[in-house]
Design a protein around this motif. Structure first.
Motif, PDB file in Angstrom:
ATOM      1  N   TYR A  14       0.879  -1.157   0.000  1.00  0.00           N
ATOM      2  CA  TYR A  14       0.000   0.000   0.000  1.00  0.00           C
ATOM      3  C   TYR A  14       0.918   1.208   0.000  1.00  0.00           C
ATOM      4  CZ  TYR A  14      -3.245  -3.512   1.810  1.00  0.00           C
ATOM      5  OH  TYR A  14      -3.996  -4.645   1.988  1.00  0.00           O
ATOM      6  N   PHE A  15       0.537   2.257  -0.718  1.00  0.00           N
ATOM      7  CA  PHE A  15       1.402   3.433  -0.735  1.00  0.00           C
ATOM      8  C   PHE A  15       0.617   4.701  -1.020  1.00  0.00           C
ATOM      9  CE2 PHE A  15       1.261   1.967  -5.087  1.00  0.00           C
ATOM     10  CZ  PHE A  15       1.347   3.104  -5.874  1.00  0.00           C
ATOM     11  N   VAL A  16       1.201   5.816  -0.601  1.00  0.00           N
ATOM     12  CA  VAL A  16       0.690   7.148  -0.907  1.00  0.00           C
ATOM     13  C   VAL A  16       1.851   7.967  -1.441  1.00  0.00           C
ATOM     14  CG1 VAL A  16      -1.188   7.150   0.781  1.00  0.00           C
ATOM     15  CG2 VAL A  16       1.043   8.018   1.450  1.00  0.00           C
ATOM     16  N   VAL A  17       1.541   8.870  -2.347  1.00  0.00           N
ATOM     17  CA  VAL A  17       2.539   9.791  -2.883  1.00  0.00           C
ATOM     18  C   VAL A  17       2.082  11.204  -2.529  1.00  0.00           C
ATOM     19  CG1 VAL A  17       3.720  10.620  -4.943  1.00  0.00           C
ATOM     20  CG2 VAL A  17       3.076   8.202  -4.769  1.00  0.00           C
ATOM     21  N   VAL A  18       2.948  11.930  -1.827  1.00  0.00           N
ATOM     22  CA  VAL A  18       2.638  13.285  -1.397  1.00  0.00           C
ATOM     23  C   VAL A  18       3.805  14.181  -1.780  1.00  0.00           C
ATOM     24  CG1 VAL A  18       2.098  14.762   0.577  1.00  0.00           C
ATOM     25  CG2 VAL A  18       1.314  12.377   0.558  1.00  0.00           C
ATOM     26  N   ASP A  19       3.530  15.182  -2.605  1.00  0.00           N
ATOM     27  CA  ASP A  19       4.567  16.131  -3.033  1.00  0.00           C
ATOM     28  C   ASP A  19       5.812  15.421  -3.560  1.00  0.00           C
ATOM     29  OD1 ASP A  19       2.915  18.281  -2.293  1.00  0.00           O
ATOM     30  OD2 ASP A  19       3.731  18.310  -0.248  1.00  0.00           O
ATOM     31  N   GLY A  20       5.612  14.351  -4.298  1.00  0.00           N
ATOM     32  CA  GLY A  20       6.720  13.620  -4.893  1.00  0.00           C
ATOM     33  C   GLY A  20       7.414  12.632  -3.970  1.00  0.00           C
ATOM     34  N   ALA A  45      10.741  13.545   4.753  1.00  0.00           N
ATOM     35  CA  ALA A  45       9.896  14.683   4.386  1.00  0.00           C
ATOM     36  C   ALA A  45       8.442  14.495   4.806  1.00  0.00           C
ATOM     37  CB  ALA A  45       9.974  14.920   2.875  1.00  0.00           C
ATOM     38  N   LEU A  46       8.031  13.248   5.045  1.00  0.00           N
ATOM     39  CA  LEU A  46       6.635  12.973   5.403  1.00  0.00           C
ATOM     40  C   LEU A  46       6.463  12.500   6.839  1.00  0.00           C
ATOM     41  CD1 LEU A  46       5.401  11.112   2.184  1.00  0.00           C
ATOM     42  CD2 LEU A  46       5.286  13.557   2.716  1.00  0.00           C
ATOM     43  N   ARG A  47       7.545  12.321   7.564  1.00  0.00           N
ATOM     44  CA  ARG A  47       7.450  11.786   8.927  1.00  0.00           C
ATOM     45  C   ARG A  47       6.687  12.713   9.857  1.00  0.00           C
ATOM     46  NH1 ARG A  47      12.277   7.731  10.271  1.00  0.00           N
ATOM     47  NH2 ARG A  47      12.258   6.870   8.196  1.00  0.00           N
ATOM     48  N   GLY A  48       5.987  12.110  10.794  1.00  0.00           N
ATOM     49  CA  GLY A  48       5.261  12.870  11.804  1.00  0.00           C
ATOM     50  C   GLY A  48       3.972  13.487  11.322  1.00  0.00           C
ATOM     51  N   GLN A  49       3.536  13.136  10.124  1.00  0.00           N
ATOM     52  CA  GLN A  49       2.331  13.726   9.555  1.00  0.00           C
ATOM     53  C   GLN A  49       1.175  12.726   9.445  1.00  0.00           C
ATOM     54  OE1 GLN A  49       3.192  16.268   6.088  1.00  0.00           O
ATOM     55  NE2 GLN A  49       5.358  15.997   6.602  1.00  0.00           N
TER      56      GLN A  49
END
Length: 92
Positions: A14-20, A45-49
């Motif tokens: 499973y995956f998500v792409v956020v701002d590249g 760049a995506l940690r803690g979100q």
């Protein structure tokens, strides 16, 4: 945000792409009724979100829908599953 899935012969992710940037949770199928969550990767760049949790929630929803149980080998997912008592119906 849309969680996507890629399937392989023995599992998938499973995956998500956020701002590249891509966060993923990988799994393997132990049997038709048993899935092993073995890795969660979230780039700095995506940690803690909350993206890892979103992937975990998606895995739990997929297990409920598919009628299978999850073996939480991934330390991150295992910690999530302990904190979320409402997930215990699909955790082995």
């Amino acid at each position: 945000m849309t969680v996507q899935e890629e399937k392989t012969a023995s599992g998938g992710r499973y995956f998500v792409v956020v701002d590249g940037h891509e966060a993923e949770m990988t799994y393997s199928r132990a049997s038709e009724k048993l899935v092993i969550i073995d890795h969660t990767g979230v780039p700095d760049a995506l940690r803690g979100q909350g993206y890892g949790k979103v992937l975990g929630e998606h895995a739990v929803a997929a297990a409920r829908e598919g009628g299978w149980k999850i073996v939480p080998l991934c330390p991150f997912f295992k910690a999530l599953s302990i904190r979320h008592e409402e997930w215990q119906d699909v955790i082995q």
